[in-house]
Scaffold this active site. Sequence first.
Site, short mmCIF file in Angstrom:
data_model
loop_
_atom_site.label_atom_id
_atom_site.label_comp_id
_atom_site.label_asym_id
_atom_site.label_seq_id
_atom_site.Cartn_x
_atom_site.Cartn_y
_atom_site.Cartn_z
CG ASP A 30 -2.07 0.99 1.07
OD1 ASP A 30 -3.23 0.56 0.96
OD2 ASP A 30 -1.79 2.22 1.04
CG ASN A 87 -12.31 -0.46 3.83
OD1 ASN A 87 -12.62 -0.91 4.93
ND2 ASN A 87 -11.17 0.16 3.60
CB VAL A 96 -9.34 1.92 -5.10
CG1 VAL A 96 -9.01 1.33 -6.46
CG2 VAL A 96 -8.34 3.03 -4.74
CG HIS A 100 -8.65 -2.82 -2.29
ND1 HIS A 100 -9.58 -2.17 -3.07
CD2 HIS A 100 -8.49 -2.06 -1.18
CE1 HIS A 100 -9.97 -1.08 -2.45
NE2 HIS A 100 -9.33 -0.98 -1.30
CG HIS A 102 -6.88 -2.60 3.16
ND1 HIS A 102 -6.10 -1.48 2.93
CD2 HIS A 102 -8.08 -2.33 2.61
CE1 HIS A 102 -6.81 -0.56 2.28
NE2 HIS A 102 -8.02 -1.06 2.07
P1 AMP Z 1 -9.82 1.64 0.26
O1 AMP Z 1 -9.94 2.94 0.99
O2 AMP Z 1 -10.21 0.44 1.06
O3 AMP Z 1 -10.48 1.69 -1.09
O4 AMP Z 1 -8.26 1.45 0.03
C1 AMP Z 1 -7.56 1.96 -1.05
C2 AMP Z 1 -6.11 1.80 -0.71
O5 AMP Z 1 -5.35 1.94 -1.89
C3 AMP Z 1 -5.58 2.86 0.27
O6 AMP Z 1 -5.05 2.22 1.43
C4 AMP Z 1 -4.51 3.58 -0.53
O7 AMP Z 1 -3.41 3.98 0.26
C5 AMP Z 1 -4.14 2.54 -1.57
N1 AMP Z 1 -3.57 3.07 -2.79
C6 AMP Z 1 -4.04 4.10 -3.51
N2 AMP Z 1 -3.25 4.30 -4.60
C7 AMP Z 1 -2.28 3.37 -4.54
C8 AMP Z 1 -1.15 3.04 -5.37
N3 AMP Z 1 -0.89 3.73 -6.48
N4 AMP Z 1 -0.35 2.03 -4.99
C9 AMP Z 1 -0.61 1.34 -3.86
N5 AMP Z 1 -1.65 1.58 -3.05
C10 AMP Z 1 -2.47 2.59 -3.38
#
Ligand code: AMP
Length: 114
Positions: A30, A87, A96, A100, A102
């Site tokens: 992340d 989430n 996003v 995914h 975490h």
């Molecule tokens: P969520 O809030 O559950 O959708 O998590 C999205 C996650 O994606 C967050 O923890 C961000 O820090 C992570 N994230 C966003 N852009 C990137 C990236 N380019 N590379 C790696 N992680 C990312």
Amino acid sequence: MSETLFSKIINREIPADILYEDEEVLAFSDVSPQAPVHFLVIPKHPIPTINDIQADQALLIGKMVLTAQQLAKQKGIAEDGFRLVMNCNENGGQTVFHIHLHVLGGRAFSWPPG
Ligand code: AMP
């Protein structure tokens, strides 16, 4: 379906610290870690939210969990313990829209979460 940031990572259009890849899943660090160990496991097939998971994708979701398990062992956080989080939508804090998992470890987490 619009392309997300994570499709771009899969397609190597943007860089990521890739930890594991096979034909079905990808794992990468992340970019904004919330714990000493924080990485994401995603399916290569884009599924926007947990609400969109279909019954015939159950094995794929199970594979995401097993990938998290294997990488947690490799990272040395399995014995002490770690947290898996997925989430969903606004109240879940999803930003996003490509599902995914975490994987967070290397410190203790409280329960219930805030
Ligand atoms: P969520 O809030 O559950 O959708 O998590 C999205 C996650 O994606 C967050 O923890 C961000 O820090 C992570 N994230 C966003 N852009 C990137 C990236 N380019 N590379 C790696 N992680 C990312």
